[in-house]
Design a protein around this motif. Structure first.
Motif, PDB file in Angstrom:
ATOM      1  N   VAL A  55       0.775  -1.108  -0.070  1.00  0.00           N
ATOM      2  CA  VAL A  55      -0.048   0.080  -0.232  1.00  0.00           C
ATOM      3  C   VAL A  55       0.859   1.415  -0.188  1.00  0.00           C
ATOM      4  O   VAL A  55       1.752   1.477   0.753  1.00  0.00           O
ATOM      5  CB  VAL A  55      -0.933   0.222   1.217  1.00  0.00           C
ATOM      6  N   ARG A  56       0.588   2.186  -0.932  1.00  0.00           N
ATOM      7  CA  ARG A  56       1.251   3.341  -0.805  1.00  0.00           C
ATOM      8  C   ARG A  56       0.829   4.397   0.317  1.00  0.00           C
ATOM      9  O   ARG A  56      -0.400   4.427   0.630  1.00  0.00           O
ATOM     10  CB  ARG A  56       1.135   4.198  -2.311  1.00  0.00           C
ATOM     11  N   ASP A  57       1.634   5.176   0.632  1.00  0.00           N
ATOM     12  CA  ASP A  57       1.353   6.126   1.648  1.00  0.00           C
ATOM     13  C   ASP A  57       0.774   7.275   0.904  1.00  0.00           C
ATOM     14  O   ASP A  57       1.966   8.071   0.260  1.00  0.00           O
ATOM     15  CB  ASP A  57       2.690   6.461   2.686  1.00  0.00           C
ATOM     16  N   ALA A  58      -0.326   7.870   0.862  1.00  0.00           N
ATOM     17  CA  ALA A  58      -0.868   8.669   0.270  1.00  0.00           C
ATOM     18  C   ALA A  58      -0.106  10.142   0.417  1.00  0.00           C
ATOM     19  O   ALA A  58       0.120  10.711  -0.604  1.00  0.00           O
ATOM     20  CB  ALA A  58      -2.463   9.076   0.247  1.00  0.00           C
ATOM     21  N   GLU A  59       0.312  10.642   1.635  1.00  0.00           N
ATOM     22  CA  GLU A  59       0.783  11.936   1.699  1.00  0.00           C
ATOM     23  C   GLU A  59       2.074  11.754   1.404  1.00  0.00           C
ATOM     24  O   GLU A  59       2.689  12.706   0.960  1.00  0.00           O
ATOM     25  CB  GLU A  59       0.813  11.966   3.445  1.00  0.00           C
ATOM     26  N   ALA A  60       3.050  10.822   1.385  1.00  0.00           N
ATOM     27  CA  ALA A  60       4.237  10.697   0.872  1.00  0.00           C
ATOM     28  C   ALA A  60       4.345  10.999  -0.480  1.00  0.00           C
ATOM     29  O   ALA A  60       5.439  11.282  -1.190  1.00  0.00           O
ATOM     30  CB  ALA A  60       4.884   9.339   1.312  1.00  0.00           C
TER      31      ALA A  60
END
Length: 194
Positions: A55-60
């Motif tokens: 899962v990608r970290d959306a904020e990053a």
């Protein structure tokens, strides 16, 4: 759900006998690989094999784009440009800082040939600027303050006191009453932090 450490795309995560492939992964030759960079998650499903996902970290993933208004801190200046660290995109703080450059000709919209960088910014100033280009080989963003709403929003005097804007090109120390030149921003309400 068990979240584990950051994984690069293409990394082998486990065998297909240990788990089944979830989102952000793929199975090949009896192994599960990450198809994107992100955090590894392992979900135990009722009785069956656990599902492995990345899962990608959306904020990053938030990056300054062309036309975005950014808040940055001046690191250094010379006669041709100011070097800055970009801290916010709009009102969203960035997890890591990006480097930016405000060139002399991008400081003001008028009388560009008369602009002097040291009369516009000083190291430590907090500046509102607009991204005009993704920059050069050093990956610096090119920024502009050539609008009335853009420029210095927070500056400290030599006495260490926050200065007050008194015109579009000057700020004054409320303690010592000394005046310094700055390219002062006329701050719009949406950029004021509460």
């Amino acid at each position: 759900v068990l979240a584990l450490s950051e994984r690069p795309a293409g990394e082998r995560l486990c065998s297909t006998e240990e788990a089944s492939a979830g989102s952000g992964t793929y199975a090949r030759h009896g192994s599960i690989f990450a198809s994107l960079a992100g955090c590894l998650q392992r979900c135990a499903e009722g009785g069956g094999l656990p599902v492995v996902s990345v899962v990608r970290d959306a904020e990053a993933q938030l990056l300054p784009g062309v036309g975005a208004v950014v808040t940055c801190k001046v690191c250094s200046i010379n006669s041709r440009f100011a070097k800055v660290n970009i801290l916010y995109v709009g009102s969203t703080p960035l997890k890591s800082t990006f480097r930016g450059t405000i060139r002399r000709e991008d400081i003001r919209a008028t009388e560009k040939d008369k602009v002097e960088v040291y009369k516009s910014f000083r190291p430590g100033d907090i500046v509102l600027a607009k991204v005009i280009s993704l920059g050069d080989a050093q990956s610096n963003y090119l920024l502009s303050t050539a609008e009335n709403e853009l420029g210095v929003v927070v500056a400290r005097s030599e006495a260490g006191v926050q200065m007050v804007p008194i015109s579009w090109c000057e700020m004054q120390c409320p303690q010592t009453h000394t005046k310094d030149f700055r390219k002062v921003a006329r701050v719009q309400p949406q950029f004021l932090q509460t």
